[in-house]
Design a protein around this motif. Structure first.
Motif, short mmCIF file in Angstrom:
data_model
loop_
_atom_site.label_atom_id
_atom_site.label_comp_id
_atom_site.label_asym_id
_atom_site.label_seq_id
_atom_site.Cartn_x
_atom_site.Cartn_y
_atom_site.Cartn_z
N ARG A 169 0.83 -1.21 0.00
CA ARG A 169 0.00 0.00 0.00
C ARG A 169 0.86 1.26 0.00
NH1 ARG A 169 -5.39 -1.17 3.66
NH2 ARG A 169 -5.97 -3.13 2.62
N ASP A 170 2.10 1.12 0.34
CA ASP A 170 3.06 2.24 0.24
C ASP A 170 3.57 2.26 -1.19
OD1 ASP A 170 5.08 4.09 0.41
OD2 ASP A 170 6.38 2.87 1.68
N ILE A 171 2.80 2.86 -2.08
CA ILE A 171 3.13 2.83 -3.51
C ILE A 171 4.48 3.48 -3.80
CG2 ILE A 171 2.40 3.56 -5.81
CD1 ILE A 171 0.83 1.20 -4.70
N PRO A 172 4.81 4.65 -3.23
CA PRO A 172 6.15 5.22 -3.48
C PRO A 172 7.27 4.27 -3.05
CG PRO A 172 4.70 6.89 -2.57
CD PRO A 172 3.97 5.60 -2.45
N GLY A 173 7.11 3.62 -1.89
CA GLY A 173 8.12 2.67 -1.44
C GLY A 173 8.18 1.45 -2.33
N PHE A 174 7.03 1.01 -2.81
CA PHE A 174 6.96 -0.13 -3.72
C PHE A 174 7.70 0.19 -5.02
CE2 PHE A 174 3.71 -3.01 -6.15
CZ PHE A 174 4.74 -3.86 -6.49
N LYS B 64 10.01 2.37 -5.52
CA LYS B 64 11.44 2.47 -5.24
C LYS B 64 12.07 1.09 -5.20
CE LYS B 64 14.71 4.44 -1.91
NZ LYS B 64 14.85 5.19 -0.63
N ALA B 65 11.40 0.12 -4.59
CA ALA B 65 11.92 -1.25 -4.54
C ALA B 65 12.00 -1.86 -5.94
CB ALA B 65 11.04 -2.11 -3.64
N PHE C 81 -2.50 -2.58 -9.76
CA PHE C 81 -2.06 -2.12 -11.07
C PHE C 81 -2.55 -0.69 -11.34
CE2 PHE C 81 -2.34 -6.84 -11.97
CZ PHE C 81 -0.98 -7.04 -11.98
N ASN C 82 -3.77 -0.41 -10.92
CA ASN C 82 -4.34 0.93 -11.12
C ASN C 82 -3.53 1.98 -10.36
OD1 ASN C 82 -6.23 2.81 -12.05
ND2 ASN C 82 -7.52 2.57 -10.25
N ALA C 83 -3.15 1.66 -9.12
CA ALA C 83 -2.35 2.60 -8.32
C ALA C 83 -0.98 2.81 -8.96
CB ALA C 83 -2.21 2.07 -6.91
N LEU C 84 -0.40 1.75 -9.51
CA LEU C 84 0.93 1.87 -10.11
C LEU C 84 0.90 2.71 -11.38
CD1 LEU C 84 2.31 -1.76 -9.62
CD2 LEU C 84 3.08 0.31 -8.44
N VAL C 85 -0.05 2.46 -12.26
CA VAL C 85 -0.06 3.20 -13.54
C VAL C 85 -0.36 4.67 -13.34
CG1 VAL C 85 -0.62 1.16 -14.92
CG2 VAL C 85 -2.48 2.62 -14.05
N ASN C 86 -0.94 5.00 -12.19
CA ASN C 86 -1.23 6.41 -11.90
C ASN C 86 -0.14 7.06 -11.05
OD1 ASN C 86 -4.04 7.30 -12.93
ND2 ASN C 86 -4.40 5.25 -12.14
N ASN C 87 0.99 6.36 -10.85
CA ASN C 87 2.13 6.91 -10.11
C ASN C 87 3.17 7.44 -11.09
OD1 ASN C 87 5.05 6.35 -8.91
ND2 ASN C 87 3.68 6.73 -7.18
N ASP D 193 6.33 8.22 -10.87
CA ASP D 193 7.63 7.56 -10.83
C ASP D 193 7.59 6.20 -11.50
OD1 ASP D 193 8.84 9.66 -9.52
OD2 ASP D 193 8.43 8.85 -7.52
N PHE D 194 6.47 5.50 -11.34
CA PHE D 194 6.33 4.20 -11.99
C PHE D 194 6.33 4.35 -13.51
CE2 PHE D 194 3.71 0.83 -13.86
CZ PHE D 194 4.33 -0.31 -13.36
N GLN D 195 5.69 5.40 -13.99
CA GLN D 195 5.58 5.61 -15.43
C GLN D 195 6.94 5.83 -16.08
OE1 GLN D 195 2.82 8.85 -15.88
NE2 GLN D 195 1.17 7.78 -14.82
N GLY D 196 7.92 6.28 -15.31
CA GLY D 196 9.24 6.52 -15.88
C GLY D 196 10.21 5.37 -15.70
N HIS D 197 9.71 4.25 -15.19
CA HIS D 197 10.58 3.09 -14.92
C HIS D 197 10.87 2.33 -16.22
CE1 HIS D 197 12.45 -0.02 -12.59
NE2 HIS D 197 11.56 -0.93 -12.89
#
Length: 569
Positions: free
Chosen positions: A299-304, A306-307, A323-329, A331-335
């Motif tokens: 649930r800590d999406i920023p920490g997730f 980063k890992a 998946f929904n939370a990740l695609v809307n982050n 930092d995730f989009q730039g991975h």
């Protein structure tokens, strides 16, 4: 049942039409008896991949060889130190930590039956599960010991092993994490457990004790895996070693062509106490000698995120909300996702908007699967050779039969005709613990009743229309919440949506939609209703829309429609 969708001409279904759609390298059947037990499968993997990394968490890595030694020590302690005999139950109550696989495989190597427990259970829920299972021992993270304190006196639990978050991280790092968790973040409420032994002490004692390898057959019980409890009183599905091994081989049959033994790196964000992650992440990827990154708090999406950046993942599993939370982050989009080749979605319906965003960002298709706790859990998967999202839950896995029946229990022979899905296969449970499967309504003529309404097309692709119990009845017409939610999610300002039926004096029920907006999204009730009218017939359009900051969910991310219905009532 609902009428056949307009424009679709039903055709007779051939026998097992999905076999003709399988990719050429996916087998029709698997050998459910290729190992005598999960213990034997484990022994083969740790020997074959002894020098390879097995699990990593908080920057600490343990190899397969270390996992072998540590689980042996724990098994010896359970046998000699606690006097637990094969067939007795042990509860594991912890998030994704290195302790989990050590305790899991140690318990299985001791011949015990594992009872997985959600760490976020209330004392009432915990007491029910411990009492119902008859567990004699429990391994629990100290963060949740206060819950056990309130429940233990009413259970058969005699032995408590208490572990701390950093117990596998080394003296310095582990001590720092344990101090921060307890004294800085105040995440360890006070408790007064009558007696317990520390995890480290148990492991130290086990090192000096003899381990006696039990003789286990495939029919031996491996797990009492309790249903999620979102539909009422939680029940323990009896999953044997053969049930679980069969599902591992079925996973290998459908996903194996794109996986390389000894070379995979899988991200485990879903908790391993949940049957989806347990079988796919915990057992399948152990079978393949993969490195497993354990995410303790997804649930800590920023920490997730980063890992993820420090782990060159090849495989990732999750539920739609994750998946929904990740695609809307951002930092995730730039991975960089160049190595990601397999993404599996389960636990709840994957929505088109989320699946298409995921594929656009990562280049990896989000392959939806469907399963039940009672089926170890996998029943269907989308084949790996699909181009992308097609709105289905895929095809039945190897050695699995699926049929649809109408309200009278008659088998439906026409394509695209909704009916309740029933399942047969070596992964199907023997029954519920303490209940007579012949009397509890879970089976129909030897087929497991899923309670899910689905359609099947001519190729064997299944599509969930909805849970039978969640269906909304508006003036005699069936409205399926999934369809309403899918339409709502197409709006660019909607982050999450859940549809439920609420009482209405004229129509019996009406559709209520509960919505979470995207940050900065501009949306009001009238605009969203206009949007829904563009895609839904009149009786399906929500009559009431409520905006919230978040939706109620289980710990694995399933939206609790029941809770929303109760609140509306």
């Amino acid at each position: 049942m609902e009428q056949i969708p307009s424009g679709v001409q039903p055709a007779p279904l051939s026998d097992k039409p999905w076999l003709h759609r399988y990719p050429a390298d996916v087998p029709a059947d698997i050998d459910a008896d290729c190992f005598a037990s999960l213990m034997e499968m484990f022994e083969q993997s740790v020997a074959a991949y002894a020098d390879k990394p097995a699990y990593s968490n908080f920057g600490k890595i343990i190899s397969y060889g270390e996992l072998d030694r540590l689980s042996r020590d724990f098994a010896a302690y359970l046998q000699q130190g606690l006097g637990l005999a094969p067939g007795e139950r042990i509860a594991l109550m912890m998030p994704n930590l290195l302790q989990y696989p050590v305790c899991l495989f140690g318990a299985l190597r001791a011949g015990l039956v594992v009872v997985n427990v959600n760490p976020l259970y209330t004392a009432r829920e915990l007491e029910h599960q411990l009492r119902d299972s008859g567990a004699r021992a429990i391994v629990i993270v100290e963060n949740f010991a206060h819950t056990l304190d309130k429940a233990i006196k009413q259970t058969a639990v005699e032995q408590v092993i208490l572990t701390r978050m950093g117990d596998h991280l080394g003296l310095v790092k582990g001590s720092v994490l344990n101090f921060v968790v307890k004294h800085i973040k105040k995440m360890v409420p006070r408790h007064r457990l009558p007696a317990y032994v520390g995890y480290k002490e148990a492991m130290a004692k086990g090192r000096d004790m003899d381990y006696r390898r039990p003789e286990l057959s495939g029919d031996a019980l491996a797990f009492l895996q309790y249903t999620g409890g979102t539909t009422g009183l939680s029940k323990g599905a009896m999953l044997s070693h053969r049930n679980m091994l069969a599902n591992v081989e079925q996973c290998l049959g459908v996903y194996g062509p794109v996986l390389a033994p000894g070379a995979e790196r899988v991200v485990t964000a879903l908790p391993l106490y949940h049957v989806f992650a347990l079988t796919v992440n915990g057992l399948l990827f152990l079978r393949l000698g993969a490195q497993n990154l354990l995410i303790t708090n997804p649930r800590d999406i920023p920490g997730f995120v980063k890992a993820l950046k420090g782990f060159d993942s090849t495989c990732l599993t999750g539920v739609n909300t994750l998946f929904n939370a990740l695609v809307n982050n951002p930092d995730f989009q730039g991975h960089d996702f160049g190595s990601l080749k397999l993404t599996i979605g389960g636990g709840m319906s994957v929505q088109r908007a989320v699946a298409e965003q995921w594929q656009a960002i990562t280049g990896s298709k989000l392959l939806e699967g469907y399963g039940l706790t009672e089926c170890s859990p996998l029943v269907t998967v989308c084949p790996y050779d699909m181009d992308g999202y097609n709105g289905s839950i895929g095809l039945p896995v190897c050695s699995t039969e699926v049929r649809l029946v109408d309200d009278n229990g008659e088998v439906i022979s026409l394509s695209h005709t909704p009916g309740e899905m029933e399942v047969k296969g070596p992964q199907v449970m023997g029954g519920y613990w303490g209940q007579n499967s012949a009397d509890d309504g879970s089976f129909h003529d030897g087929w497991l009743r899923t309670g899910d309404i689905a359609t099947m097309d001519e190729q064997g692709f299944l599509k969930i229309v909805d849970r039978k119990k969640d269906m909304i009845l508006v003036s005699g017409f069936n409205v399926f919440p999934n369809e309403v939610e899918e339409v709502a999610m197409l709006h660019r300002s909607v982050l999450e949506a859940a549809a439920v039926g609420v009482p209405h004096k004229e129509t019996g029920e009406m559709v209520k939609l509960v919505v979470v907006k995207k940050p900065g999204g501009e949306l009001d009730e009238k605009a969203l209703i206009r949007h829904c009218r563009q895609h839904l017939t009149a009786y399906k359009v929500p009559k009431v829309i409520e905006f919230r900051d978040e939706l109620p969910k289980t710990n694995v991310g399933k939206i609790l429609r029941r809770e929303l219905r109760e609140q509306a009532a």
